[in-house]
Design a protein around this motif. Structure first.
Motif, PDB file in Angstrom:
ATOM      1  N   ASN A 608      33.859  -4.759 -19.957  1.00  0.00           N
ATOM      2  CA  ASN A 608      34.504  -4.918 -18.647  1.00  0.00           C
ATOM      3  C   ASN A 608      34.979  -3.567 -18.114  1.00  0.00           C
ATOM      4  OD1 ASN A 608      34.042  -7.616 -18.915  1.00  0.00           O
ATOM      5  ND2 ASN A 608      36.167  -8.200 -19.260  1.00  0.00           N
ATOM      6  N   ALA A 609      35.579  -2.751 -18.969  1.00  0.00           N
ATOM      7  CA  ALA A 609      36.024  -1.428 -18.536  1.00  0.00           C
ATOM      8  C   ALA A 609      34.842  -0.546 -18.166  1.00  0.00           C
ATOM      9  CB  ALA A 609      36.856  -0.777 -19.648  1.00  0.00           C
ATOM     10  N   TYR A 610      33.743  -0.638 -18.930  1.00  0.00           N
ATOM     11  CA  TYR A 610      32.557   0.180 -18.642  1.00  0.00           C
ATOM     12  C   TYR A 610      31.915  -0.254 -17.323  1.00  0.00           C
ATOM     13  CZ  TYR A 610      28.730   3.262 -20.058  1.00  0.00           C
ATOM     14  OH  TYR A 610      27.841   4.288 -20.140  1.00  0.00           O
ATOM     15  N   ALA A 611      31.865  -1.574 -17.085  1.00  0.00           N
ATOM     16  CA  ALA A 611      31.295  -2.081 -15.836  1.00  0.00           C
ATOM     17  C   ALA A 611      32.170  -1.704 -14.644  1.00  0.00           C
ATOM     18  CB  ALA A 611      31.137  -3.602 -15.910  1.00  0.00           C
ATOM     19  N   ALA A 612      33.495  -1.724 -14.815  1.00  0.00           N
ATOM     20  CA  ALA A 612      34.397  -1.346 -13.723  1.00  0.00           C
ATOM     21  C   ALA A 612      34.217   0.118 -13.365  1.00  0.00           C
ATOM     22  CB  ALA A 612      35.845  -1.626 -14.117  1.00  0.00           C
ATOM     23  N   TYR A 613      34.124   0.991 -14.365  1.00  0.00           N
ATOM     24  CA  TYR A 613      33.932   2.422 -14.102  1.00  0.00           C
ATOM     25  C   TYR A 613      32.615   2.668 -13.370  1.00  0.00           C
ATOM     26  CZ  TYR A 613      33.272   7.420 -14.969  1.00  0.00           C
ATOM     27  OH  TYR A 613      33.046   8.765 -14.813  1.00  0.00           O
ATOM     28  N   THR A 614      31.551   2.030 -13.858  1.00  0.00           N
ATOM     29  CA  THR A 614      30.235   2.224 -13.225  1.00  0.00           C
ATOM     30  C   THR A 614      30.237   1.670 -11.804  1.00  0.00           C
ATOM     31  OG1 THR A 614      29.208   2.023 -15.402  1.00  0.00           O
ATOM     32  CG2 THR A 614      27.769   1.805 -13.487  1.00  0.00           C
ATOM     33  N   SER A 615      30.877   0.524 -11.580  1.00  0.00           N
ATOM     34  CA  SER A 615      30.907  -0.078 -10.237  1.00  0.00           C
ATOM     35  C   SER A 615      31.653   0.814  -9.253  1.00  0.00           C
ATOM     36  CB  SER A 615      31.561  -1.458 -10.299  1.00  0.00           C
ATOM     37  OG  SER A 615      30.844  -2.326 -11.144  1.00  0.00           O
ATOM     38  N   LEU A 617      32.058   4.002  -9.474  1.00  0.00           N
ATOM     39  CA  LEU A 617      31.232   5.195  -9.246  1.00  0.00           C
ATOM     40  C   LEU A 617      30.129   4.903  -8.237  1.00  0.00           C
ATOM     41  CD1 LEU A 617      30.481   8.088  -9.832  1.00  0.00           C
ATOM     42  CD2 LEU A 617      29.268   7.331 -11.883  1.00  0.00           C
ATOM     43  N   VAL A 618      29.527   3.706  -8.319  1.00  0.00           N
ATOM     44  CA  VAL A 618      28.510   3.314  -7.334  1.00  0.00           C
ATOM     45  C   VAL A 618      29.107   3.291  -5.929  1.00  0.00           C
ATOM     46  CG1 VAL A 618      27.059   1.407  -6.565  1.00  0.00           C
ATOM     47  CG2 VAL A 618      27.088   2.042  -8.970  1.00  0.00           C
ATOM     48  N   LEU A 619      30.312   2.728  -5.788  1.00  0.00           N
ATOM     49  CA  LEU A 619      30.937   2.626  -4.474  1.00  0.00           C
ATOM     50  C   LEU A 619      31.293   4.002  -3.917  1.00  0.00           C
ATOM     51  CD1 LEU A 619      33.346  -0.423  -5.007  1.00  0.00           C
ATOM     52  CD2 LEU A 619      31.041  -0.421  -4.076  1.00  0.00           C
ATOM     53  N   TYR A 620      31.879   4.857  -4.743  1.00  0.00           N
ATOM     54  CA  TYR A 620      32.351   6.156  -4.267  1.00  0.00           C
ATOM     55  C   TYR A 620      31.227   7.163  -4.073  1.00  0.00           C
ATOM     56  CZ  TYR A 620      37.351   5.281  -4.365  1.00  0.00           C
ATOM     57  OH  TYR A 620      38.612   4.820  -4.074  1.00  0.00           O
ATOM     58  N   ALA A 621      30.111   7.002  -4.779  1.00  0.00           N
ATOM     59  CA  ALA A 621      29.023   7.975  -4.675  1.00  0.00           C
ATOM     60  C   ALA A 621      28.035   7.646  -3.571  1.00  0.00           C
ATOM     61  CB  ALA A 621      28.288   8.071  -6.010  1.00  0.00           C
ATOM     62  N   THR A 622      27.922   6.370  -3.207  1.00  0.00           N
ATOM     63  CA  THR A 622      26.919   5.972  -2.218  1.00  0.00           C
ATOM     64  C   THR A 622      27.507   5.573  -0.882  1.00  0.00           C
ATOM     65  OG1 THR A 622      26.949   3.657  -2.953  1.00  0.00           O
ATOM     66  CG2 THR A 622      25.416   5.152  -4.058  1.00  0.00           C
ATOM     67  N   GLY A 623      28.816   5.287  -0.816  1.00  0.00           N
ATOM     68  CA  GLY A 623      29.389   4.766   0.419  1.00  0.00           C
ATOM     69  C   GLY A 623      29.206   3.277   0.561  1.00  0.00           C
ATOM     70  N   TYR A 624      28.986   2.588  -0.549  1.00  0.00           N
ATOM     71  CA  TYR A 624      28.827   1.130  -0.553  1.00  0.00           C
ATOM     72  C   TYR A 624      30.086   0.465   0.006  1.00  0.00           C
ATOM     73  CZ  TYR A 624      25.334  -2.070  -2.586  1.00  0.00           C
ATOM     74  OH  TYR A 624      24.298  -2.942  -2.771  1.00  0.00           O
ATOM     75  N   ARG A 625      29.912  -0.558   0.841  1.00  0.00           N
ATOM     76  CA  ARG A 625      31.047  -1.374   1.258  1.00  0.00           C
ATOM     77  C   ARG A 625      31.488  -2.268   0.095  1.00  0.00           C
ATOM     78  NH1 ARG A 625      27.782  -1.047   5.921  1.00  0.00           N
ATOM     79  NH2 ARG A 625      28.909  -0.385   7.789  1.00  0.00           N
ATOM     80  N   ALA A 626      32.680  -2.845   0.227  1.00  0.00           N
ATOM     81  CA  ALA A 626      33.209  -3.721  -0.820  1.00  0.00           C
ATOM     82  C   ALA A 626      32.505  -5.069  -0.732  1.00  0.00           C
ATOM     83  CB  ALA A 626      34.721  -3.875  -0.663  1.00  0.00           C
ATOM     84  N   MET A 813      31.503  16.911  -4.630  1.00  0.00           N
ATOM     85  CA  MET A 813      32.595  15.998  -4.346  1.00  0.00           C
ATOM     86  C   MET A 813      32.979  15.198  -5.585  1.00  0.00           C
ATOM     87  SD  MET A 813      32.640  12.695  -1.781  1.00  0.00           S
ATOM     88  CE  MET A 813      31.650  11.761  -2.956  1.00  0.00           C
ATOM     89  N   LEU A 814      32.001  14.652  -6.293  1.00  0.00           N
ATOM     90  CA  LEU A 814      32.285  13.845  -7.478  1.00  0.00           C
ATOM     91  C   LEU A 814      32.871  14.685  -8.605  1.00  0.00           C
ATOM     92  CD1 LEU A 814      29.075  11.617  -7.464  1.00  0.00           C
ATOM     93  CD2 LEU A 814      31.354  10.979  -6.698  1.00  0.00           C
ATOM     94  N   GLU A 815      32.403  15.913  -8.736  1.00  0.00           N
ATOM     95  CA  GLU A 815      32.934  16.796  -9.781  1.00  0.00           C
ATOM     96  C   GLU A 815      34.396  17.143  -9.515  1.00  0.00           C
ATOM     97  OE1 GLU A 815      32.007  21.192 -11.769  1.00  0.00           O
ATOM     98  OE2 GLU A 815      30.771  20.410 -10.136  1.00  0.00           O
ATOM     99  N   GLU A 816      34.759  17.406  -8.246  1.00  0.00           N
ATOM    100  CA  GLU A 816      36.141  17.729  -7.910  1.00  0.00           C
ATOM    101  C   GLU A 816      37.088  16.576  -8.223  1.00  0.00           C
ATOM    102  OE1 GLU A 816      36.044  18.735  -3.826  1.00  0.00           O
ATOM    103  OE2 GLU A 816      35.294  20.780  -4.139  1.00  0.00           O
ATOM    104  N   ARG A 817      36.586  15.354  -8.151  1.00  0.00           N
ATOM    105  CA  ARG A 817      37.431  14.188  -8.373  1.00  0.00           C
ATOM    106  C   ARG A 817      37.400  13.693  -9.817  1.00  0.00           C
ATOM    107  NH1 ARG A 817      36.476  15.401  -3.643  1.00  0.00           N
ATOM    108  NH2 ARG A 817      37.535  14.560  -1.806  1.00  0.00           N
TER     109      ARG A 817
END
Length: 827
Positions: A608-615, A617-626, A813-817
């Motif tokens: 669950n923690a691994y899926a939350a981190y990956t999810s 990252l998908v949202l913040y890296a691509t601009g995916y809506r919720a 951007m991702l590296e800075e964060r």
């Protein structure tokens, strides 16, 4: 409340008032529930009665008469609902509105939402005034209303607008209105609408509708456009004699209104079946020119000509002329600056307006991107909250513009310290050239002056005078210019260069355009970045003019009054907040606990923690809506092309599917996640065969590729689905069920409150800060207008060039964060 409970309530009221009559009590209750538009199950009735009790206590004791309740029945109803027998009914105590109340029961929704209104003085009194006016209009006690829209629709709209304003509009101060009559309240609402610059456009529209409500002056709606009988559209094919004409005695064919009025042979009830279409049977014959020509009905060429004629008419009405959308050449621009500079020194008039006033209006329209009509709404004052020129106590001049947030107050972030600071006003150091033309137009130093930017005596004529002068001047200079091209000059320049996003102009000078309608919500600028963008725009213009001296040099420098805050979206997390969020998501993944390999619960928690981190990252890296179930298939990751297919903002009829740039960190993390799923399946089969089989079936779902139609149908069923298999899922620790990732679940994975789609706001704002070309920002965020879709058959967009430009920016951007690709402990 069922029938038995309702009867017990009636019995209690009768016993509470010994002299009460059952028939009268039932009639009053029935009328009361009809007047407040209560639902049949009486959901939330206790909350509504609390509102009515508060109104009676604050306004007048007999206010319950407005609802058709006499004092004995009102008191009995209040006492009865407070009993444990009724107070314990959950349906009566509901605190959430039911679906459809705002549409079907607007008054009940208003009374139910009363406790969500802003707690300010005069709230109860103002609501009571609204209800009194509502019932007066509903009972036709207030004059005659000339409106083609049904009165109940007008009243429903008024309830909705009043409820929304009282909930979210900070400028709505009830204490200002409670001492006035309804017509006077309407005047005050119109004044507040025109004077308050912090109001959003939809709030101004709501106040306008409320003003009509209190004044009871709804007007007849305008009719639809009709083609004149003598129009050129009717002239096509003229010369053909045959016409389709109506029958003036059409009703005679139904036996109604016979000329001899004979009814022999008809039974008494036979005439009831005859349709009464109109009262008068004497329908005059239409003129021959009004009928369609028979030759046009079957003539494809003439039908095409009619359609083209309509198209040209619509294009002229809704689209700008070529002179207004083409870029102004450097030569014409230099001539225009010279002409406006000399025009501001002249005191002659054009159509009764001094040339100095015309010069000021055109100069401000050019550098602010506003129309002449918009300039008429600007002012000169000592109040920083008004749009126009603000003169402070030191005598310094500032260009002032207020920007109201389009986000409802209830939807704004709770912990504002975790987000970038946002201001509602922007003040620019007024350029010296602007001060000069304004002083010359007013013929004074304007010390202590408070009033309209354009002198009031010329507000009616200045628009036409400016158009007249520009047309004559452009004709003499052979320049391709108009008032519209001057107004759109800055916008067209940014759109043509595509180096600066046009939302910069929206926030700098409070302008609006269709091309920024979708991007404005996600954009955030620091004021220093906004100033840098304006300076870059004017340097580009200066180069286009071959660095001509005609351009005032003060336009090359823009200085904000303060740089401590920004402007735009209020959902952009600070850099510290994002780093803290990433650290919280990464912390469970750094664990070296060996129980992850052996115990089922520990393994499920780790996944669950691994899926939350990956999810995230998908949202913040691509601009995916919720959305639910982002990335429904790992086959949508096109690592070879550095692209990923995503789909959001979908419904049953539309899929907002697109490809976006795939950052390096995300590509590596998705590869790690794929290996994690294979190891998870193997270990689960050993620890829990049932759950292992379920997960195997879940993961073996694949995209059918036999035909395009079947693949499209699979994608339509699985994208953003709540119950369809997808690679991003989590386990319910209590039941062990497999669930798709959802926005509500992702919220629970952080110890503090941050909107799930904050990554989209952050991505847009970061790319704006890096001065990324607007076309590439729209590509990554999925913003486009009709005819600009990047996947369209007509598109020549180069994806390879786009990814080569965007990928380094996104990686930085991702590296800075603090985002990293983390391998799974399960191997």
């Amino acid at each position: 409340m069922d029938e038995n409970q309702y009867l017990r309530l009636v019995e209690f009221i009768i016993n509470h008032q010994c002299e009460a009559d059952r028939q009268r009590v039932e009639r009053e209750l029935s009328d009361f529930f009809d007047l407040i538009q209560a639902p049949d199950n009486r959901r939330g009735l206790i909350r509504v009665m609390d509102t009515i009790v508060e109104l009676c206590e604050n306004v007048q004791d007999d206010f319950h008469l407005q609802f058709g309740l006499s004092s004995p029945v009102y008191e009995g109803l209040c006492d009865g609902l407070s009993l444990n027998e009724f107070d314990g009914i959950r349906l009566l105590k509901k605190k959430e509105m039911a679906k459809g109340w705002c549409e079907d029961r607007p008054l009940y929704a208003l009374l139910f939402s009363y406790h969500r209104f802003q707690d300010s003085p005069g709230r109860a009194e103002f609501v009571a005034l609204f209800l009194a006016q509502y019932y007066a209009l509903a009972n036709n006690r207030v004059g005659q209303i000339a409106s083609s829209t049904k009165l109940d629709i007008r009243l429903k709209e008024s309830c909705d607008r009043f409820r929304l304003l009282m909930q979210s509009c900070e400028s709505m101060k009830p204490s200002k209105y409670i001492h006035y009559s309804p017509p006077e309240i309407a005047c005050l609402l119109r004044q507040d609408r025109d004077m308050d610059t912090t109001l959003a456009e939809y709030q101004k529209s709501y106040m306008t509708q409320l003003a009509h409500f209190f004044a009871a002056d709804w007007k007849e709606t305008k009719g639809h456009f009709r083609v004149s009988p003598t129009s050129s559209l009717r002239a096509i094919g003229r010369g053909v004699a045959a016409h389709v004409l109506g029958d003036p005695d059409l009703l005679l064919h139904f036996g109604h209104g016979k000329k001899n009025d004979e009814k022999d042979g008809l039974a008494a009830g036979d005439t009831m079946l005859l349709p009464q279409i109109v009262e008068d049977c004497s329908m005059p014959a239409r003129d021959a020119a009004q009928g369609p020509f028979l030759s046009n009905i079957g003539n494809a060429k003439k039908r095409s000509m009619i359609q083209q004629s309509y198209t040209r008419r619509v294009r002229r009405q809704y689209n700008r002329s070529p002179a207004s959308i083409s870029l102004v050449s450097g030569r014409d621009l230099a001539l225009l600056f010279d002409a406006l500079n000399s025009l501001s020194l002249q005191h002659y008039t054009v159509q009764g307006v001094p040339k100095s006033v015309i010069g000021m209006a055109l100069y401000l329209s050019l550098i602010l991107g506003k129309s002449i009509d918009e300039l008429c709404g600007l002012s000169i004052s000592s109040q920083p909250s008004l749009d126009g020129i603000y003169i402070d106590e030191k005598g310094d001049w500032w260009l002032s513009f207020g920007l109201a947030s389009i986000v409802k107050r209830s939807s704004r972030p709770v912990e504002s310290r975790r987000f970038e600071p946002v201001t509602n006003y922007v003040h620019w150091d007024c350029p010296k050239s602007v001060r000069r033309v304004v002083r010359q137009a007013h013929r004074s130093d304007l010390l202590g002056y408070k009033g309209a930017l354009i002198p009031r005596e010329y507000l009616q004529e200045v628009n036409q005078a400016c158009r007249h002068w520009v047309e004559r001047w452009a004709r003499r200079q052979s320049a391709n210019l108009s008032c519209q091209s001057i107004e759109a000059f800055l916008l067209m320049t940014t759109l043509a260069d595509e180096e600066i996003d046009p939302t910069c102009l929206d926030f700098a000078f409070r302008t609006t355009s269709l091309v920024t309608r979708t991007t404005r919500h996600y954009s955030y600028y620091t004021l220093s970045c906004l100033a840098s963008n304006l300076e870059k725009i004017w340097r580009t213009i200066h180069l286009r003019m071959d660095e001509s001296d005609a351009l005032p040099t003060d336009l090359l420098t823009w200085i904000p009054q303060s740089t401590e805050s920004g402007i735009g979206s209020c959902f952009v997390p600070t850099l510290a907040t994002q780093r803290e969020m990433v650290a919280c998501l990464q912390h469970p993944l750094r664990s070296k606990d060996k129980q992850v390999y052996r115990e089922l619960v520990a393994m499920m928690r780790y996944h669950n923690a691994y899926a939350a981190y990956t999810s995230y990252l998908v949202l913040y890296a691509t601009g995916y809506r919720a959305v639910y179930n982002p990335l429904p298939s790992l086959s949508m990751v096109l690592a070879r092309y550095q692209l990923v297919v995503i789909s959001d903002k979908d419904n049953s009829d539309y899929a907002h599917t697109r490809v976006v740039c795939l950052p390096t960190v995300l590509a590596e993390q998705l590869a790690n996640y794929t290996r994690h799923l294979l190891a998870l399946r193997t270990r689960l089969i050993a620890l829990d065969p049932r759950l292992g089989r379920q997960l195997t079936e879940w993961l073996e779902q694949h995209v059918p590729n036999d035909t395009i139609a079947t693949a499209r149908q699979w994608f339509h069923d699985h994208k953003n689905a709540k119950d369809r298999p997808g690679p991003l899922f989590y386990f319910s620790e209590d039941t062990g069920d497999v669930n798709v990732v959802s926005p509500s679940w992702l919220k629970t994975q952080l110890p503090f409150s941050v909107p799930v789609n904050a990554g989209r706001h952050n991505l847009q704002s970061y790319l704006l800060e890096q001065q990324c070309p607007s076309e590439l920002i729209n590509f990554q965020l999925g913003h486009w207008l009709s005819g600009q879709a990047f996947l369209g058959d007509y598109s020549c967009f180069d994806y390879q060039s786009a990814t080569q430009y965007l990928r380094p920016l996104l990686d930085k951007m991702l590296e800075e964060r603090g985002w990293q690709s983390i391998p799974s402990l399960l191997r």
